[in-house]
Write a protein that holds these residues in place. Structure first.
Motif, PDB file in Angstrom:
ATOM      1  N   GLU A 146       0.794  -1.215   0.000  1.00  0.00           N
ATOM      2  CA  GLU A 146       0.000   0.000   0.000  1.00  0.00           C
ATOM      3  C   GLU A 146       0.838   1.282   0.000  1.00  0.00           C
ATOM      4  OE1 GLU A 146      -2.892   0.108   3.078  1.00  0.00           O
ATOM      5  OE2 GLU A 146      -3.895  -1.730   2.446  1.00  0.00           O
ATOM      6  N   GLU A 147       2.082   1.198   0.471  1.00  0.00           N
ATOM      7  CA  GLU A 147       2.843   2.426   0.710  1.00  0.00           C
ATOM      8  C   GLU A 147       3.067   3.238  -0.556  1.00  0.00           C
ATOM      9  OE1 GLU A 147       3.311  -0.279   4.024  1.00  0.00           O
ATOM     10  OE2 GLU A 147       3.638  -0.546   1.864  1.00  0.00           O
ATOM     11  N   GLN A 148       3.506   2.603  -1.631  1.00  0.00           N
ATOM     12  CA  GLN A 148       3.848   3.362  -2.829  1.00  0.00           C
ATOM     13  C   GLN A 148       2.621   3.831  -3.609  1.00  0.00           C
ATOM     14  OE1 GLN A 148       6.596   0.161  -3.801  1.00  0.00           O
ATOM     15  NE2 GLN A 148       8.102   1.711  -4.390  1.00  0.00           N
ATOM     16  N   ILE A 149       1.583   3.009  -3.664  1.00  0.00           N
ATOM     17  CA  ILE A 149       0.382   3.468  -4.348  1.00  0.00           C
ATOM     18  C   ILE A 149      -0.301   4.559  -3.532  1.00  0.00           C
ATOM     19  CG2 ILE A 149      -1.154   1.671  -3.402  1.00  0.00           C
ATOM     20  CD1 ILE A 149      -2.539   1.645  -6.157  1.00  0.00           C
ATOM     21  N   SER A 150      -0.156   4.508  -2.210  1.00  0.00           N
ATOM     22  CA  SER A 150      -0.684   5.594  -1.385  1.00  0.00           C
ATOM     23  C   SER A 150       0.085   6.887  -1.639  1.00  0.00           C
ATOM     24  CB  SER A 150      -0.613   5.217   0.095  1.00  0.00           C
ATOM     25  OG  SER A 150      -1.496   4.147   0.386  1.00  0.00           O
ATOM     26  N   ALA A 151       1.405   6.780  -1.819  1.00  0.00           N
ATOM     27  CA  ALA A 151       2.200   7.973  -2.149  1.00  0.00           C
ATOM     28  C   ALA A 151       1.743   8.565  -3.476  1.00  0.00           C
ATOM     29  CB  ALA A 151       3.680   7.615  -2.196  1.00  0.00           C
ATOM     30  N   LEU A 152       1.404   7.704  -4.432  1.00  0.00           N
ATOM     31  CA  LEU A 152       0.886   8.174  -5.719  1.00  0.00           C
ATOM     32  C   LEU A 152      -0.449   8.890  -5.526  1.00  0.00           C
ATOM     33  CD1 LEU A 152       0.822   8.343  -8.795  1.00  0.00           C
ATOM     34  CD2 LEU A 152       0.008   5.958  -8.841  1.00  0.00           C
ATOM     35  N   PHE A 153      -1.320   8.301  -4.732  1.00  0.00           N
ATOM     36  CA  PHE A 153      -2.609   8.938  -4.453  1.00  0.00           C
ATOM     37  C   PHE A 153      -2.426  10.331  -3.862  1.00  0.00           C
ATOM     38  CE2 PHE A 153      -5.400   9.945  -0.815  1.00  0.00           C
ATOM     39  CZ  PHE A 153      -6.553  10.278  -1.502  1.00  0.00           C
ATOM     40  N   TRP A 154      -1.574  10.455  -2.837  1.00  0.00           N
ATOM     41  CA  TRP A 154      -1.421  11.744  -2.164  1.00  0.00           C
ATOM     42  C   TRP A 154      -0.790  12.784  -3.087  1.00  0.00           C
ATOM     43  CZ3 TRP A 154      -4.438  12.797   1.564  1.00  0.00           C
ATOM     44  CH2 TRP A 154      -4.850  11.825   2.461  1.00  0.00           C
ATOM     45  N   ALA A 155       0.111  12.351  -3.961  1.00  0.00           N
ATOM     46  CA  ALA A 155       0.701  13.289  -4.924  1.00  0.00           C
ATOM     47  C   ALA A 155      -0.364  13.813  -5.883  1.00  0.00           C
ATOM     48  CB  ALA A 155       1.830  12.606  -5.690  1.00  0.00           C
ATOM     49  N   LEU A 156      -1.214  12.915  -6.387  1.00  0.00           N
ATOM     50  CA  LEU A 156      -2.291  13.329  -7.289  1.00  0.00           C
ATOM     51  C   LEU A 156      -3.326  14.172  -6.557  1.00  0.00           C
ATOM     52  CD1 LEU A 156      -2.828  10.019  -9.275  1.00  0.00           C
ATOM     53  CD2 LEU A 156      -1.956  12.177 -10.198  1.00  0.00           C
ATOM     54  N   ARG A 157      -3.612  13.795  -5.331  1.00  0.00           N
ATOM     55  CA  ARG A 157      -4.594  14.551  -4.544  1.00  0.00           C
ATOM     56  C   ARG A 157      -4.134  15.997  -4.353  1.00  0.00           C
ATOM     57  NH1 ARG A 157      -9.777  14.064  -1.729  1.00  0.00           N
ATOM     58  NH2 ARG A 157      -9.840  16.066  -0.685  1.00  0.00           N
ATOM     59  N   GLN A 158      -2.881  16.168  -3.951  1.00  0.00           N
ATOM     60  CA  GLN A 158      -2.367  17.506  -3.700  1.00  0.00           C
ATOM     61  C   GLN A 158      -2.344  18.337  -4.984  1.00  0.00           C
ATOM     62  OE1 GLN A 158      -1.597  18.873  -0.740  1.00  0.00           O
ATOM     63  NE2 GLN A 158      -1.233  20.808  -1.814  1.00  0.00           N
ATOM     64  N   ALA A 159      -1.896  17.724  -6.065  1.00  0.00           N
ATOM     65  CA  ALA A 159      -1.831  18.452  -7.340  1.00  0.00           C
ATOM     66  C   ALA A 159      -3.217  18.860  -7.810  1.00  0.00           C
ATOM     67  CB  ALA A 159      -1.145  17.582  -8.391  1.00  0.00           C
ATOM     68  N   THR A 160      -4.189  17.980  -7.648  1.00  0.00           N
ATOM     69  CA  THR A 160      -5.554  18.279  -8.081  1.00  0.00           C
ATOM     70  C   THR A 160      -6.179  19.360  -7.212  1.00  0.00           C
ATOM     71  OG1 THR A 160      -5.783  15.996  -8.872  1.00  0.00           O
ATOM     72  CG2 THR A 160      -7.798  17.270  -8.603  1.00  0.00           C
ATOM     73  N   GLU A 161      -5.947  19.277  -5.909  1.00  0.00           N
ATOM     74  CA  GLU A 161      -6.471  20.300  -4.996  1.00  0.00           C
ATOM     75  C   GLU A 161      -5.947  21.684  -5.355  1.00  0.00           C
ATOM     76  OE1 GLU A 161      -5.635  19.477  -0.940  1.00  0.00           O
ATOM     77  OE2 GLU A 161      -7.166  17.916  -0.748  1.00  0.00           O
ATOM     78  N   GLU A 162      -4.703  21.756  -5.788  1.00  0.00           N
ATOM     79  CA  GLU A 162      -4.111  23.052  -6.127  1.00  0.00           C
ATOM     80  C   GLU A 162      -4.853  23.737  -7.275  1.00  0.00           C
ATOM     81  OE1 GLU A 162      -0.057  22.207  -6.942  1.00  0.00           O
ATOM     82  OE2 GLU A 162       0.461  21.758  -4.856  1.00  0.00           O
ATOM     83  N   VAL A 163      -5.484  22.938  -8.115  1.00  0.00           N
ATOM     84  CA  VAL A 163      -6.185  23.484  -9.274  1.00  0.00           C
ATOM     85  C   VAL A 163      -7.658  23.750  -8.964  1.00  0.00           C
ATOM     86  CG1 VAL A 163      -6.893  23.059 -11.658  1.00  0.00           C
ATOM     87  CG2 VAL A 163      -4.609  22.364 -10.884  1.00  0.00           C
ATOM     88  N   VAL A 164      -8.353  22.755  -8.429  1.00  0.00           N
ATOM     89  CA  VAL A 164      -9.815  22.874  -8.281  1.00  0.00           C
ATOM     90  C   VAL A 164     -10.252  23.234  -6.869  1.00  0.00           C
ATOM     91  CG1 VAL A 164     -10.165  21.236 -10.170  1.00  0.00           C
ATOM     92  CG2 VAL A 164     -10.171  20.410  -7.815  1.00  0.00           C
ATOM     93  N   GLY A 165      -9.340  23.112  -5.899  1.00  0.00           N
ATOM     94  CA  GLY A 165      -9.694  23.389  -4.514  1.00  0.00           C
ATOM     95  C   GLY A 165     -10.130  22.132  -3.789  1.00  0.00           C
ATOM     96  N   ALA A 166      -9.754  22.025  -2.531  1.00  0.00           N
ATOM     97  CA  ALA A 166     -10.060  20.834  -1.737  1.00  0.00           C
ATOM     98  C   ALA A 166     -11.554  20.605  -1.596  1.00  0.00           C
ATOM     99  CB  ALA A 166      -9.402  20.942  -0.362  1.00  0.00           C
ATOM    100  N   GLU A 167     -12.328  21.693  -1.613  1.00  0.00           N
ATOM    101  CA  GLU A 167     -13.766  21.573  -1.389  1.00  0.00           C
ATOM    102  C   GLU A 167     -14.502  20.986  -2.594  1.00  0.00           C
ATOM    103  OE1 GLU A 167     -13.012  25.351  -3.493  1.00  0.00           O
ATOM    104  OE2 GLU A 167     -12.092  24.334  -1.762  1.00  0.00           O
ATOM    105  N   ARG A 168     -13.845  20.921  -3.758  1.00  0.00           N
ATOM    106  CA  ARG A 168     -14.498  20.440  -4.974  1.00  0.00           C
ATOM    107  C   ARG A 168     -14.392  18.936  -5.167  1.00  0.00           C
ATOM    108  NH1 ARG A 168     -14.716  23.189  -9.661  1.00  0.00           N
ATOM    109  NH2 ARG A 168     -15.513  21.168 -10.412  1.00  0.00           N
ATOM    110  N   ILE A 169     -13.543  18.274  -4.399  1.00  0.00           N
ATOM    111  CA  ILE A 169     -13.349  16.844  -4.564  1.00  0.00           C
ATOM    112  C   ILE A 169     -13.675  16.140  -3.251  1.00  0.00           C
ATOM    113  CG2 ILE A 169     -11.713  16.981  -6.477  1.00  0.00           C
ATOM    114  CD1 ILE A 169      -9.445  16.867  -4.596  1.00  0.00           C
ATOM    115  N   PRO A 170     -13.913  14.814  -3.291  1.00  0.00           N
ATOM    116  CA  PRO A 170     -14.285  14.112  -2.060  1.00  0.00           C
ATOM    117  C   PRO A 170     -13.300  14.379  -0.930  1.00  0.00           C
ATOM    118  CG  PRO A 170     -14.576  12.680  -3.951  1.00  0.00           C
ATOM    119  CD  PRO A 170     -13.915  13.933  -4.463  1.00  0.00           C
TER     120      PRO A 170
END
Length: 200
Positions: free
Chosen positions: A107-131
């Motif tokens: 789980e560790e590396q795929i979780s790191a991938l998730f968090w990287a994508l999450r942070q990058a996406t939040e920077e564009v659309v805002g944390a409130e726009r995604i789950p």
């Protein structure tokens, strides 16, 4: 088991962007899924995921404009350069509260991938726009969605006995897709962009 579709009903015609791992070029994943085909087909209470539409969701986003799609891609590229390609083991399958899913390890590396994508996406659309941010990412691949409320104990026991060889793949990229829900059947999508991990 509960009805998956009761709590996952999109407005008709809505399309939502997602970050996925896709398996169109991974025959070992196809073989693993096919090993469960006969068992899943015995249960009309299930909506099995067709081989062509197997996926592991990394991040749900929601509707995006063309401009937002480009910005999400551009934010993700430098973020994923910091995540190196990694090996992933797929299996075993198990019953959960609303379907049949496959575990993804480690789980560790795929979780790191998730968090990287999450942070990058939040920077564009805002944390409130995604789950909402989970306390822990749960990596999995769905083999079937439940379409009813039913007793799945027999299926759970059969899955324990089946146990085909696990699939092993190298994760080298993430795919941003424009996804559509076919109600009480499956999800389909159109790939928008593929972002490599590391310096590949």
């Amino acid at each position: 088991m509960r009805d998956f579709w009761e709590t996952h009903h999109w407005p008709e015609g809505e399309r939502r962007a997602h970050w996925h791992l896709l398996f169109s070029d991974q025959p070992s994943v196809h073989d693993f899924a096919r090993a469960h085909t006969d068992l899943l087909a015995r249960h009309p209470e299930l909506s099995p995921v067709p081989i062509d539409w197997l996926h592991a969701t990394l991040q749900s986003i929601g509707p995006l404009t063309t401009e937002q799609t480009g910005a999400v891609e551009e934010a993700a590229r430098p973020a994923l350069r910091k995540v190196q390609p990694f090996e992933l083991e797929i299996g075993p399958a198990q019953v959960i509260h609303n379907g049949v899913v496959v575990a993804l390890y480690p789980e560790e590396q795929i979780s790191a991938l998730f968090w990287a994508l999450r942070q990058a996406t939040e920077e564009v659309v805002g944390a409130e726009r995604i789950p909402g941010r989970p306390s822990r990412f749960w990596p999995h691949l769905s083999l079937a969605y439940s379409n009813a409320h039913w007793d799945s104990d027999d299926l759970a026991r059969a899955l324990v006995k089946l146990r085909p060889p696990r699939a092993r793949i190298t994760v080298s990229h993430a795919v941003l897709v424009d996804q559509q829900q076919l109600w009480r059947d499956k999800y389909i999508w159109r790939p928008l962009t593929r972002v490599p991990l590391g310096t590949g």
